[in-house]
Design an enzyme around this catalytic site. Structure first.
Site, short mmCIF file in Angstrom:
data_model
loop_
_atom_site.label_atom_id
_atom_site.label_comp_id
_atom_site.label_asym_id
_atom_site.label_seq_id
_atom_site.Cartn_x
_atom_site.Cartn_y
_atom_site.Cartn_z
N CYS A 53 0.58 -1.20 -0.10
CA CYS A 53 0.03 0.20 -0.35
C CYS A 53 0.76 1.65 0.10
O CYS A 53 1.20 1.21 -0.89
CB CYS A 53 -0.95 -0.11 1.85
N HIS A 54 0.83 2.15 0.60
CA HIS A 54 1.78 3.15 1.61
C HIS A 54 3.26 2.89 1.71
O HIS A 54 4.03 3.50 1.52
CB HIS A 54 0.93 4.47 1.87
#
Length: 198
Positions: A112-113
């Site tokens: 994800c991030h």
């Protein structure tokens, strides 16, 4: 499930604001595969997860980054969440810990991030990667060959886009962590630092 990670130690580097499912679910999969898993963070005590739209569950920190040694671990996992990688990438101990994994060629998984943190050590340069779509440009600017796929593996680096990719992410993460060190992981960024860990 076979215990393909038996005898391996995995660090999960995280702090407040991690996306809950991206820490808890891979952690569960790693433990099920036989790994010893430690939560390593900027602070001691507990860190609090973010569950989609609000604060979620907390988890106890096993080791502060200032006391952690990458030599004690075989692999590294960085969960996402918007706040978590942003705090980690600004922390000197977190970046030094990550750099040691890179220099040793140890496998790293980020979802994800999470891949944002990798930019700080130059890891995306020349690598095929994915991430949450909002940090796509950051990774491309850091030299990554960004693709929109559920899971991408490039010489010991495993990346995925979002919580919906967790099943595929966990499978590849366990495979790569079982394989162990990759020369290709370190050659792009370690340079002549290789002699330093003797």
């Amino acid at each position: 499930m076979s215990k393909e990670l038996s005898g391996r130690k995995v660090a999960i580097m995280s702090t407040d604001g991690f996306e809950q499912s991206e820490l808890f679910e891979p952690r569960k999969a790693l433990i099920a595969a036989g790994a010893e898993v430690k939560i390593v963070s900027i602070k001691s005590g507990k860190i609090k997860g973010w569950n989609e739209k609000d604060w979620g569950d907390s988890i106890a920190v096993d080791l502060k980054l200032s006391d952690a040694d990458a030599d004690d671990f075989d692999a590294l996992l960085i969960p996402g969440g918007v706040m978590n990688p942003d705090k980690l990438r600004g922390d000197e101990d977190a970046i030094a810990f990550l750099q040691d994994f890179v220099d040793a060629g140890k496998p790293i998984a980020a979802i994800c991030h999470g891949p944002q943190v990798l930019i700080e050590v130059g890891l995306p340069k020349g690598r095929k990667m994915t991430s949450y779509s909002s940090i796509k440009t950051d990774l491309i600017n850091a030299g990554a060959k960004w693709v929109d796929e559920e899971v991408v593996v490039d010489n010991g680096l495993v990346t995925s886009r979002s919580p919906k990719d967790i099943p595929a992410f966990n499978k590849k993460m366990i495979e790569e962590f079982a394989e162990g060190e990759h020369d290709q992981m370190s050659k792009k960024s370690a340079g002549d630092q290789a002699h330093l860990h003797s």
